[in-house]
Scaffold this motif. Structure first.
Motif, short mmCIF file in Angstrom:
data_model
loop_
_atom_site.label_atom_id
_atom_site.label_comp_id
_atom_site.label_asym_id
_atom_site.label_seq_id
_atom_site.Cartn_x
_atom_site.Cartn_y
_atom_site.Cartn_z
N SER A 306 -41.08 67.05 -63.51
CA SER A 306 -42.29 66.26 -63.67
C SER A 306 -42.26 65.47 -64.98
N LYS A 307 -41.83 66.14 -66.07
CA LYS A 307 -41.73 65.47 -67.37
C LYS A 307 -40.62 64.41 -67.35
N ALA A 308 -39.51 64.74 -66.73
CA ALA A 308 -38.38 63.80 -66.67
C ALA A 308 -38.75 62.55 -65.87
N ASN A 309 -39.49 62.74 -64.78
CA ASN A 309 -39.90 61.58 -63.97
C ASN A 309 -40.79 60.63 -64.77
N SER A 310 -41.62 61.18 -65.63
CA SER A 310 -42.47 60.33 -66.48
C SER A 310 -41.61 59.47 -67.41
N ILE A 311 -40.57 60.08 -67.98
CA ILE A 311 -39.67 59.33 -68.87
C ILE A 311 -38.91 58.28 -68.08
N ILE A 312 -38.44 58.65 -66.89
CA ILE A 312 -37.70 57.70 -66.03
C ILE A 312 -38.57 56.50 -65.69
N ASP A 313 -39.81 56.76 -65.31
CA ASP A 313 -40.73 55.66 -65.00
C ASP A 313 -40.92 54.75 -66.22
N PHE A 314 -40.99 55.38 -67.39
CA PHE A 314 -41.25 54.63 -68.62
C PHE A 314 -40.09 53.69 -68.95
N ILE A 315 -38.86 54.20 -68.87
CA ILE A 315 -37.71 53.38 -69.27
C ILE A 315 -37.26 52.43 -68.17
N SER A 316 -37.65 52.70 -66.91
CA SER A 316 -37.24 51.82 -65.81
C SER A 316 -37.77 50.41 -65.99
N LEU A 317 -38.87 50.26 -66.70
CA LEU A 317 -39.47 48.95 -66.91
C LEU A 317 -38.52 48.02 -67.68
N ASN A 318 -37.67 48.61 -68.53
CA ASN A 318 -36.81 47.81 -69.40
C ASN A 318 -35.35 47.75 -68.92
N ILE A 319 -35.08 48.35 -67.79
CA ILE A 319 -33.70 48.37 -67.29
C ILE A 319 -33.67 47.67 -65.93
N GLY A 320 -32.87 46.61 -65.84
CA GLY A 320 -32.72 45.94 -64.55
C GLY A 320 -31.66 46.66 -63.73
N MET A 321 -32.07 47.29 -62.64
CA MET A 321 -31.15 48.11 -61.86
C MET A 321 -31.21 47.74 -60.38
N GLU A 322 -30.04 47.78 -59.73
CA GLU A 322 -30.02 47.56 -58.29
C GLU A 322 -30.38 48.85 -57.55
N LYS A 323 -29.98 49.98 -58.11
CA LYS A 323 -30.28 51.28 -57.51
C LYS A 323 -31.39 51.95 -58.30
N GLU A 324 -32.27 52.66 -57.61
CA GLU A 324 -33.39 53.32 -58.29
C GLU A 324 -32.88 54.41 -59.23
N LEU A 325 -33.41 54.42 -60.43
CA LEU A 325 -33.11 55.49 -61.38
C LEU A 325 -33.90 56.72 -60.98
N SER A 326 -33.22 57.85 -60.82
CA SER A 326 -33.88 59.05 -60.33
C SER A 326 -33.16 60.30 -60.83
N ILE A 327 -33.73 61.45 -60.50
CA ILE A 327 -33.11 62.74 -60.84
C ILE A 327 -32.20 63.14 -59.69
N SER A 328 -30.96 63.41 -60.00
CA SER A 328 -30.02 63.87 -58.98
C SER A 328 -30.38 65.29 -58.55
N GLU A 329 -30.19 65.56 -57.28
CA GLU A 329 -30.44 66.91 -56.76
C GLU A 329 -29.22 67.82 -56.93
N GLN A 330 -28.13 67.27 -57.48
CA GLN A 330 -26.88 68.03 -57.50
C GLN A 330 -26.94 69.25 -58.43
N PHE A 331 -27.56 69.08 -59.62
CA PHE A 331 -27.57 70.16 -60.60
C PHE A 331 -28.96 70.37 -61.20
N ALA A 332 -29.24 71.60 -61.58
CA ALA A 332 -30.39 71.94 -62.41
C ALA A 332 -30.04 73.25 -63.11
#
Length: 630
Positions: A306-332
């Motif tokens: 939940s905290k990481a998603n808030s940071i991702i949403d915040f920085i996504s505004l300044n990064i031009g990306m073709e693929k959505e920036l997200s949390i990978s399900e591979q590891f935790a």
């Protein structure tokens, strides 16, 4: 049921303690799976948070929400004796001043919540459970009812206090002991209760003694173990996650959260199993480390995401990306003092296994190739739908599908509500024909009337059928799992073969005998609920009212999310699932009527409302018909 299964599942369920253990597992499974629409969170702690949020974010102006919460608080103060004993005076004062002193009500609710956050309610529930289970050796109906009430209250109170349901599931487990499904101990710490390994001649003898001690556990032992788990002291650490959609060298902090690549930093200093910080020569991945107070695996990871998603949403505004920036399900991974203290791995998002994952994830349509033309017949008839209607239905389905694949529960809820609104955006003339009072002609009341009608009618025909099919499968494919007699199996037609026609009357007219013979006391409760539902018109009326209340709460959550308010993650998860079901049922009904009768959306909604009203007016004859009595 064969004897081995009977031993594993501890049948017969003939004591209050055995019943409680089985009901605990059943309740946990229901709250984990969320695959039953009827799942409810009847816990006053959730309710008090809702009341406070309603006052602080909406100043208690919404009369419908105010009335609903008043009814719910009044019900809790009557049905939950533990809650009533602790907070009767506060509830009485709140209800007395409900409509004219919202700030006073808010203050009272906060007073109760402070007590709950000090675990007064939690401790009282656990003590009550012990009293109920010890009160009587016989498994009487009133004992079962109390066990169900306070078990669900205990589990949902843990949810209210922020514990993930999968962590609550482990609260019955004993620390430092590994036990097989059959009850055999394969690992144990040096001491367990009054047993000490040094007092035994061999490890096998020690393990055997523990197995016998486990079988003799009392309700006090179980509850003490649950509370010991809950009161586990938090440890400072980090949850480490992999980011998907980023690569390169980085070593930055945002709001105390570390975004890094392993060439710049690592957290796992001692030997570990997880590969999250192993360098990859072909790709420079990026991790994110979130500081947490760690107690439980799933709870910590969910909080961190939940905290990481808030940071991702915040920085996504300044990064031009073709693929959505997200949390990978591979590891935790949970890290404390450089040690790996828990982890979750998934083959999802694992590039090396992408082909394998694609294979198991994709639906094999060849399995239904011969039936596909029948499934698609509705689409073949799409010429009956004009282009404007088709576009509106397709637009609603777009949002519905978007909700289905959204990882965040708040997004699921919002997207489904958008889909519902897109279907129910109708003229004032149609609203006049469905909603009598002019002041009540809004999207919420239209959704409540139409969706509750659709779901109630669908549920009437699917409820008994679903349980009947389950009993047929358990009788034939699982060694007569419920130990029903051959005569009853024949009378209730639980011996149907694939392809034979289902007649619910055989099942419903033998439901009392099935309840009487069944070996599973917990599943008996489900059958008794079904029996009550089909007794008279009150069953479907109660279900319809429950759906209507659910839609009110979904709409309220939608508003809270839109206005950036604080809301319960588990509540949002539950009501997102309900919104998904409601939305899908509405679109399916509209699409069917538009196709079959060549109607536009407004005309189809009016016909749906008319047909459902006629169905409800004839409910007594429908009940007789489904039982084969007319």
């Amino acid at each position: 049921m064969n004897d081995k299964l009977r031993t594993i599942f501890n049948y017969p369920t003939d004591t209050p303690l055995k019943f409680w253990l089985k009901y605990w597992d059943s309740c946990i499974k229901e709250l984990c799976d969320l695959d039953s629409y009827r799942t409810q969170l009847d816990n006053p702690h959730f309710l008090l948070n809702d009341i406070i949020a309603e006052i602080e974010y909406n100043t208690f102006k919404n009369s419908e929400n105010r009335k609903l919460f008043k009814d719910m608080l009044s019900k809790s103060s009557k049905s939950d004796k533990v809650f009533a004993n602790l907070y009767h005076t506060q509830c009485a004062l709140a209800l007395k001043n409900w409509d004219n002193s919202p700030l006073y009500v808010n203050s009272i609710c906060k007073n109760i919540l402070q007590s709950m956050e000090n675990y007064d309610y939690l401790n009282a529930i656990s003590e009550k459970l012990v009293q109920v289970i010890k009160k009587e050796d016989r498994l009487l109906d009133n004992i079962k009812q109390e066990i169900c009430l306070y078990t669900k209250s205990l589990i949902t109170e843990f949810l209210c206090l922020g514990i993930d349901i999968h962590d609550i599931n482990s609260f019955l487990d004993e620390d430092g002991i590994l036990v097989t499904v059959s009850g055999q101990v394969i690992f144990a710490k040096e001491t367990y209760y009054d047993l000490n390994q040094n007092d035994f001649c061999s490890e096998e003898a020690y393990h055997e003694a523990i197995s016998e001690r486990l079988k003799k556990r009392s309700i006090e032992d179980y509850i003490n173990n649950i509370m010991r788990h809950f009161h586990k002291q938090p440890q400072d650490g980090h949850v480490i996650l992999r980011l998907s959609g980023l690569k390169g060298s980085i070593n930055s902090y945002i709001q105390g959260i570390h975004i890094y690549s392993v060439n710049n930093a690592t957290y796992l200093k001692e030997p570990h199993f997880s590969k999250i910080e192993e360098p990859d020569k072909s790709f420079q991945f990026v991790n994110i480390a979130i500081p947490i107070k760690h107690r439980f695996l799933h709870t910590s990871i969910n909080t961190a995401k939940s905290k990481a998603n808030s940071i991702i949403d915040f920085i996504s505004l300044n990064i031009g990306m073709e693929k959505e920036l997200s949390i990978s399900e591979q590891f935790a991974v949970i890290e404390i003092d450089g040690k790996e203290c828990g982890s979750m791995d998934s083959i999802k998002d694992d590039i090396e296994r992408a082909r394998f994952y694609r294979d198991i994830e994709s639906y094999n349509i060849s399995n239904i190739a011969d039936r596909l033309p029948g499934y698609l017949q509705e689409f073949d008839n799409s010429k009956n739908i004009d282009s404007k209607t088709f576009k509106r239905i397709a637009n609603a389905l777009h949002w519905h599908k978007k909700a289905m694949y959204s990882e965040r529960h708040e997004d699921k809820l919002l997207y489904n509500w958008i889909a519902i609104e897109s279907i129910l955006k109708v003229s004032e003339d149609l609203k006049k024909n469905i909603i009598v009072l002019e002041k009540e002609r809004n999207i919420l009341n239209l959704a409540k009337i139409l969706c509750s009608c659709i779901l109630s009618r669908n549920f009437f025909y699917s409820y008994a059928r679903g349980i009947y099919i389950h009993l047929i499968q358990c009788t034939q494919n699982h060694d007569n799992y419920y130990d029903l007699s051959p005569t009853l199996i024949e009378d209730a037609k639980l011996n149907l073969k694939e392809g034979q026609q289902i007649e619910l009357s055989h099942f419903l007219n033998n439901i009392s005998s099935i309840i009487k013979e069944m070996n599973d006391e917990v599943y008996k409760l489900d059958l008794k609920k079904l029996q009550t539902f089909y007794n008279d018109k009150n069953g479907i009326a109660d279900f319809k009212n429950a759906v209507s209340s659910d839609i009110t709460l979904i709409y309220r959550l939608r508003n809270l999310i839109a206005h950036n308010a604080v809301f319960s993650q588990y509540q949002t998860k539950l009501y997102a699932h309900k919104a998904q079901f409601i939305c899908g049922s509405l679109i399916q009904a509209v699409r069917h009527y538009c196709n079959k009768y060549e109607l536009d959306i407004e005309s189809s909604l009016l016909r749906i409302y008319t047909d459902c009203s006629l169905f409800e007016s004839n409910i007594d004859s429908k009940i007789k018909s489904i039982k084969g009595l007319c």
